[in-house]
Design a protein around this motif. Structure first.
Motif, PDB file in Angstrom:
ATOM      1  N   ALA A 171      15.811  -8.907   8.676  1.00 14.17           N
ATOM      2  CA  ALA A 171      15.429  -7.490   8.798  1.00 14.17           C
ATOM      3  C   ALA A 171      15.103  -6.896   7.437  1.00 14.17           C
ATOM      4  N   ARG A 172      14.332  -7.629   6.653  1.00  8.23           N
ATOM      5  CA  ARG A 172      13.966  -7.152   5.316  1.00  8.23           C
ATOM      6  C   ARG A 172      12.568  -6.537   5.324  1.00  8.23           C
ATOM      7  N   ALA A 173      12.350  -5.649   4.399  1.00  7.50           N
ATOM      8  CA  ALA A 173      11.044  -5.003   4.190  1.00  7.50           C
ATOM      9  C   ALA A 173      10.472  -4.412   5.485  1.00  7.50           C
ATOM     10  N   GLY A 174      11.334  -3.851   6.316  1.00 10.00           N
ATOM     11  CA  GLY A 174      10.870  -3.154   7.517  1.00 10.00           C
ATOM     12  C   GLY A 174      10.642  -4.054   8.717  1.00 10.00           C
TER      13      GLY A 174
ATOM     14  N   HIS B 255       0.812  -1.224   0.000  1.00 11.90           N
ATOM     15  CA  HIS B 255       0.000   0.000   0.000  1.00 11.90           C
ATOM     16  C   HIS B 255       0.842   1.269   0.000  1.00 11.90           C
ATOM     17  N   PHE B 256       2.062   1.142   0.454  1.00 10.51           N
ATOM     18  CA  PHE B 256       2.972   2.301   0.459  1.00 10.51           C
ATOM     19  C   PHE B 256       4.276   1.931  -0.241  1.00 10.51           C
ATOM     20  N   PHE B 257       4.827   2.915  -0.919  1.00 12.48           N
ATOM     21  CA  PHE B 257       6.134   2.667  -1.540  1.00 12.48           C
ATOM     22  C   PHE B 257       7.226   2.814  -0.497  1.00 12.48           C
TER      23      PHE B 257
ATOM     24  N   ALA C  43      21.075   1.200  -1.987  1.00 10.18           N
ATOM     25  CA  ALA C  43      20.161   1.243  -0.837  1.00 10.18           C
ATOM     26  C   ALA C  43      20.288  -0.070  -0.067  1.00 10.18           C
ATOM     27  N   PRO C  44      19.931  -0.067   1.221  1.00 10.80           N
ATOM     28  CA  PRO C  44      20.178  -1.258   2.039  1.00 10.80           C
ATOM     29  C   PRO C  44      19.500  -2.519   1.520  1.00 10.80           C
ATOM     30  N   THR C  45      19.969  -3.646   2.017  1.00  5.75           N
ATOM     31  CA  THR C  45      19.364  -4.941   1.662  1.00  5.75           C
ATOM     32  C   THR C  45      17.905  -4.951   2.128  1.00  5.75           C
ATOM     33  N   GLY C  46      17.058  -5.561   1.315  1.00 14.88           N
ATOM     34  CA  GLY C  46      15.649  -5.711   1.684  1.00 14.88           C
ATOM     35  C   GLY C  46      14.846  -4.429   1.653  1.00 14.88           C
ATOM     36  N   SER C  47      15.383  -3.384   0.983  1.00 15.23           N
ATOM     37  CA  SER C  47      14.668  -2.099   0.966  1.00 15.23           C
ATOM     38  C   SER C  47      13.766  -1.951  -0.260  1.00 15.23           C
ATOM     39  N   GLY C  48      13.643  -2.998  -1.069  1.00 13.17           N
ATOM     40  CA  GLY C  48      12.710  -2.989  -2.194  1.00 13.17           C
ATOM     41  C   GLY C  48      13.269  -2.465  -3.497  1.00 13.17           C
ATOM     42  N   LYS C  49      14.538  -2.701  -3.748  1.00  9.60           N
ATOM     43  CA  LYS C  49      15.159  -2.190  -4.980  1.00  9.60           C
ATOM     44  C   LYS C  49      14.582  -2.862  -6.229  1.00  9.60           C
ATOM     45  N   THR C  50      14.180  -4.133  -6.110  1.00  3.16           N
ATOM     46  CA  THR C  50      13.705  -4.870  -7.297  1.00  3.16           C
ATOM     47  C   THR C  50      12.498  -4.167  -7.930  1.00  3.16           C
ATOM     48  N   LEU C  51      11.520  -3.814  -7.091  1.00  2.64           N
ATOM     49  CA  LEU C  51      10.329  -3.167  -7.665  1.00  2.64           C
ATOM     50  C   LEU C  51      10.653  -1.789  -8.233  1.00  2.64           C
ATOM     51  N   ALA C  52      11.734  -1.172  -7.746  1.00  5.98           N
ATOM     52  CA  ALA C  52      12.107   0.162  -8.233  1.00  5.98           C
ATOM     53  C   ALA C  52      12.466   0.136  -9.715  1.00  5.98           C
TER      54      ALA C  52
ATOM     55  N   LEU D 210      16.418 -16.080 -11.283  1.00  9.74           N
ATOM     56  CA  LEU D 210      15.096 -16.705 -11.165  1.00  9.74           C
ATOM     57  C   LEU D 210      14.163 -15.847 -10.303  1.00  9.74           C
ATOM     58  N   GLN D 211      14.703 -15.306  -9.211  1.00 12.91           N
ATOM     59  CA  GLN D 211      13.887 -14.482  -8.310  1.00 12.91           C
ATOM     60  C   GLN D 211      13.374 -13.223  -9.017  1.00 12.91           C
ATOM     61  N   VAL D 212      14.263 -12.571  -9.752  1.00  7.48           N
ATOM     62  CA  VAL D 212      13.859 -11.339 -10.454  1.00  7.48           C
ATOM     63  C   VAL D 212      12.890 -11.676 -11.592  1.00  7.48           C
TER      64      VAL D 212
ATOM     65  N   ASP E  94      21.589  -5.776 -11.774  1.00  5.86           N
ATOM     66  CA  ASP E  94      21.276  -5.889 -10.356  1.00  5.86           C
ATOM     67  C   ASP E  94      22.476  -6.526  -9.653  1.00  5.86           C
ATOM     68  N   GLU E  95      22.667  -6.184  -8.398  1.00  4.36           N
ATOM     69  CA  GLU E  95      23.879  -6.576  -7.660  1.00  4.36           C
ATOM     70  C   GLU E  95      25.078  -6.140  -8.514  1.00  4.36           C
ATOM     71  N   ALA E  96      25.033  -4.882  -8.920  1.00  3.85           N
ATOM     72  CA  ALA E  96      25.969  -4.375  -9.934  1.00  3.85           C
ATOM     73  C   ALA E  96      27.441  -4.546  -9.563  1.00  3.85           C
TER      74      ALA E  96
HETATM   75  N1  LIG Z   1       6.626  -1.203  -0.848  1.00  2.80           N
HETATM   76  C1  LIG Z   1       6.748  -2.376  -0.284  1.00  2.80           C
HETATM   77  N2  LIG Z   1       5.998  -2.720   0.774  1.00  2.80           N
HETATM   78  C2  LIG Z   1       6.113  -3.914   1.367  1.00  2.80           C
HETATM   79  N3  LIG Z   1       6.975  -4.860   0.984  1.00  2.80           N
HETATM   80  C3  LIG Z   1       7.770  -4.580  -0.068  1.00  2.80           C
HETATM   81  C4  LIG Z   1       7.697  -3.344  -0.753  1.00  2.80           C
HETATM   82  N4  LIG Z   1       8.584  -3.363  -1.741  1.00  2.80           N
HETATM   83  C5  LIG Z   1       9.206  -4.551  -1.682  1.00  2.80           C
HETATM   84  N5  LIG Z   1       8.723  -5.279  -0.690  1.00  2.80           N
HETATM   85  C6  LIG Z   1       9.171  -6.601  -0.271  1.00  2.80           C
HETATM   86  O1  LIG Z   1      10.433  -6.417   0.374  1.00  2.80           O
HETATM   87  C7  LIG Z   1      11.233  -7.573   0.192  1.00  2.80           C
HETATM   88  C8  LIG Z   1      12.619  -7.156  -0.236  1.00  2.80           C
HETATM   89  O2  LIG Z   1      12.596  -6.581  -1.517  1.00  2.80           O
HETATM   90  P1  LIG Z   1      13.787  -6.720  -2.560  1.00  2.80           P
HETATM   91  O3  LIG Z   1      14.128  -8.146  -2.725  1.00  2.80           O
HETATM   92  O4  LIG Z   1      13.436  -5.939  -3.735  1.00  2.80           O
HETATM   93  O5  LIG Z   1      14.948  -6.028  -1.726  1.00  2.80           O
HETATM   94  P2  LIG Z   1      16.356  -5.565  -2.256  1.00  2.80           P
HETATM   95  O6  LIG Z   1      16.523  -4.158  -1.874  1.00  2.80           O
HETATM   96  O7  LIG Z   1      16.519  -5.924  -3.674  1.00  2.80           O
HETATM   97  O8  LIG Z   1      17.308  -6.458  -1.331  1.00  2.80           O
HETATM   98  P3  LIG Z   1      18.742  -7.092  -1.681  1.00  2.80           P
HETATM   99  O9  LIG Z   1      19.698  -5.955  -1.725  1.00  2.80           O
HETATM  100  O10 LIG Z   1      18.993  -7.995  -0.552  1.00  2.80           O
HETATM  101  O11 LIG Z   1      18.612  -7.764  -2.987  1.00  2.80           O
HETATM  102  C9  LIG Z   1      10.514  -8.446  -0.820  1.00  2.80           C
HETATM  103  O12 LIG Z   1       9.905  -9.504  -0.154  1.00  2.80           O
HETATM  104  C10 LIG Z   1       9.467  -7.545  -1.418  1.00  2.80           C
HETATM  105  O13 LIG Z   1       8.311  -8.214  -1.808  1.00  2.80           O
END
Ligand SMILES: Nc1ncnc2c1ncn2[C@@H]1O[C@H](COP(=O)(O)OP(=O)(O)OP(=O)(O)O)[C@@H](O)[C@H]1O
Length: 645
Positions: free
Chosen positions: A556-559, A184-186, A216-225, A255-257, A332-334
């Motif tokens: 400690a991913r995604a908050g 619901h939130f970016f 940006a830190p691990t698990g901060s949602g870079k993939t969707l960006a 595979l994950q991406v 990714d993982e440049a």
């Molecule tokens: N806006 C969002 N709200 C809630 N969860 C999110 C959001 N964006 C991404 N996520 C979730 O956060 C998790 C981590 O996202 P992602 O794998 O993109 O992190 P990352 O920054 O690429 O981490 P890494 O550097 O370890 O690869 C995933 O499970 C994803 O579904």
């Protein structure tokens, strides 16, 4: 007769003569000594005269030099006096003084200008350069402007501001999809990068889009960006061509991406391809292209996700593969991709892109920039540990790059966290999620497995990832832990050689909590998203700070909150602390394991070690038998099987 004359010895006469001779000789010797004395005295005198002469000569040359220098100074003074009209009298007076010998020609020492190429003389020897030690000022590193002035990304995933539904510039279908996935939130990186990319894409028909680097830190949602803007843009195309190439360092990450792309491209006409080498080459080829006679080849995918090495294989051997229309090149993982050689992928990709153009990149709208040539793909680089080293990034020939980062000087970054302004200096260091708690345990090598066991028990850990430094160590640790837990907790291993389907099953079981602890190597350290991982334990100390950052980033991913613990031997502690201080982590808490508890467990531990020994022996003999069977010729094998029947 003379022949018979016998000369008899006449002692006295002879002795007398000899005494006389001796006296004569003595006098001669004395005379000689006297003569030599005189000669030596004369020589000494003449030598003395020579040195005096020489000294006089040296004095003369020194004086000459001084005179010449004096003349030079007079000349300079006169010239200067002409130049420095403000003080002519003083200069002339000084010249007069010099000429009259009133003023010393030597400048007072304190008047010497620092750094000047002074020429001084000591006893006729000319010393070049400055003899005084000068402290050199420290060289400050100057970063290129784009690295020095980044756009700051907040690391705060708790106080989210931008609603996914409110980002009107993003396609409605995608916003709906996000909602169904519970997003619901970016996250900050998405809130900043997605609108920026969408704007660049909108303007790309007029000007070339700028390349970006995102740290940006691990698990901060870079993939969707990057996934969302790419799908948003490619939805507008009717004709199928590969327009986005996404490169990852490993098969698992690819595979994950690929799965994320697939998830968000449902209900669109976008197709995603995956080439990593997990499937047969021909199977991958069929997935990518189709031969239509007599027209040639037809591309079947819009987005191609791949590992760098496999991409090169296809560039070389897959007829009809055409990447000349790519508009996005995502790495990714440049830092890892750029470090790896992987079949010299960059060279081969560039070669392919520069080969005869089919017009894909011809400009849609004519302008000054596009007149110059075809539009290069926009490069999007992502990593949690992106390098500050411009040289590494330079090999990608980034076009007017823009940096988005959360690793900046703290004081200023905190002032404007989410505004996306260029406010601070990129430190090029590493950052971890705010929700991560980091600790360490110091123990001896022989007690490590026992300490680990006790820590898991004391914290009652479930969903814990344990990293070892080798597959063998992982395997033995799993046997040992299982025999100690006796079914109270279930420990599984991620072997090095594992079928992709089995691997997926294993990770799914871990995520779903089918077992408690997964022991693995650094293959799982980067990028892999295992939601719900509560704790990461580094059983083998990480060798590099980057490895540490990615390992601990599995929790400690995604908050969500998470714990990371590193087991260290006494002699590893200082090195570990020094490495962590690079990432400004100076206050890690030490976990102390109760020694009494360890003593209580001694018998249990000994028994488990015995079981481990037996089990390893069993495995080794089984392996040996297997090898022998393989070596035996087929005929013999058939004979033995017939006999047994
Ligand atoms: N806006 C969002 N709200 C809630 N969860 C999110 C959001 N964006 C991404 N996520 C979730 O956060 C998790 C981590 O996202 P992602 O794998 O993109 O992190 P990352 O920054 O690429 O981490 P890494 O550097 O370890 O690869 C995933 O499970 C994803 O579904």
């Amino acid at each position: 007769m003379d022949l018979f004359v016998i000369n008899r010895h006449q002692e006295t006469e002879f002795e007398e003569n000899e005494v006389l001779n001796k006296n004569e000789k003595m006098q001669q010797v004395l005379k000689k000594i006297e003569r030599n004395k005189k000669i030596r005295a004369k020589q000494k005198e003449s030598k003395k005269l020579n040195t005096e002469e020489k000294l006089r000569a040296i004095q003369k040359t020194t004086e000459n030099r001084k005179r010449r220098r004096c003349q030079r100074q007079i000349h300079e003074a006169v010239v200067n006096s002409q130049k420095e009209l403000c003080e002519p009298k003083e200069v002339i007076e000084r010249v007069d003084d010099i000429e009259q010998g009133k003023v010393s020609l030597e400048e007072p020492k304190n008047k010497k200008e620092k750094g000047s190429n002074d020429v001084s003389e000591i006893a006729g020897f000319t010393i070049l350069g400055d003899t005084e030690f000068q402290k050199k000022s420290k060289i400050k590193r100057v970063l290129p402007k784009w690295l020095a002035e980044p756009t700051v990304i907040s690391t705060n995933l708790q106080n989210l501001q931008i609603k996914t539904s409110s980002m009107s510039e993003l396609n409605k279908k995608l916003r709906r999809k996000l909602k169904t996935k519970g997003i619901h939130f970016f996250f900050p990186v998405q809130a900043v990068v997605i609108p920026w990319l969408l704007k660049e894409i909108r303007n790309s028909s007029i000007i070339f889009p700028r390349d970006i680097c995102v740290s940006a830190p691990t698990g901060s949602g870079k993939t969707l960006a990057f996934v969302l803007p790419i799908i948003h843009h490619l939805m507008t195309y009717k004709v199928k061509k590969i327009r986005a190439l996404v490169i990852l360092p490993t098969q698992d990450l690819a595979l994950q991406v690929y799965e994320t792309f697939k998830l968000y491209s449902v209900c669109t006409n976008i197709y995603i391809g995956l080439i990593t080498g997990k499937k047969k080459f021909t199977v991958e080829q069929k997935q990518l292209i189709e031969e239509i006679e007599p027209f040639g080849y037809k591309t079947k995918v819009d987005i191609l996700v791949c590992t760098a090495g496999r991409l090169v294989d296809h560039l070389k051997d897959t007829k009809g593969l055409d990447l000349k229309c790519i508009e996005f090149l995502v790495i990714d993982e440049a830092d890892r991709v750029l470090d790896s050689v992987q079949n010299d992928w960059l060279y081969h990709l560039e070669k392919h892109l520069q080969s005869d153009d089919d017009g894909c990149h011809s400009a849609k709208v004519l302008n000054l920039l596009t007149l110059r040539g075809k539009r290069p793909p926009q490069k999007l680089l992502f990593s949690a540990t992106l390098s500050q080293d411009p040289e590494k990034l330079q090999k990608l020939s980034l076009f007017q790059p823009k940096l988005f980062t959360s690793v900046v000087e703290k004081s200023e970054a905190e002032e404007k966290p989410d505004e996306g302004h260029s406010t601070s200096t990129f430190l090029g260091k590493y950052t971890t999620p705010n929700e991560l708690t980091e600790k360490y345990i110091v123990c001896s090598l022989d007690l490590k497995p026992l300490v680990l066991y006790q820590f898991i028990v004391q914290e009652n850990l479930t969903k814990a990832l344990v990293f070892t430094n080798s597959a063998e160590s992982a395997h033995r640790l799993v046997i040992l832990l299982n025999s100690m837990f006796k079914g109270q907790k279930k420990v599984e291993e991620m072997p090095l050689k594992i079928d992709i389907n089995k691997k997926n099953e294993l990770t799914k079981s871990f995520i779903n909590g089918v077992f408690d602890i997964l022991v693995c190597t650094d293959r799982l350290a980067r990028g892999i998203d295992l939601p719900g991982t509560e704790c990461v334990i580094s059983y083998g100390a990480p060798k590099f700070i980057k490895t540490y950052i990615h390992r601990v980033g599995r929790t400690a991913r995604a908050g969500r909150s998470g714990l990371a613990v590193t087991l260290l031997q006494e002699n590893q502690l200082s090195k570990f602390k020094a490495a962590l201080s690079q990432a400004e982590k100076n206050n890690l808490e030490e976990v102390v394991i109760n020694e009494e508890k360890l003593e209580e467990l001694a018998d249990q531990y000994k028994q488990a070690l015995g079981e481990l020994k037996d089990s390893v022996l069993e495995e080794e003999t089984a392996e040996l038998k297997k090898m022998k069977r393989k070596k035996r010729p087929k005929k013999m094998q058939l004979q033995t099987s017939a006999k047994s029947k």
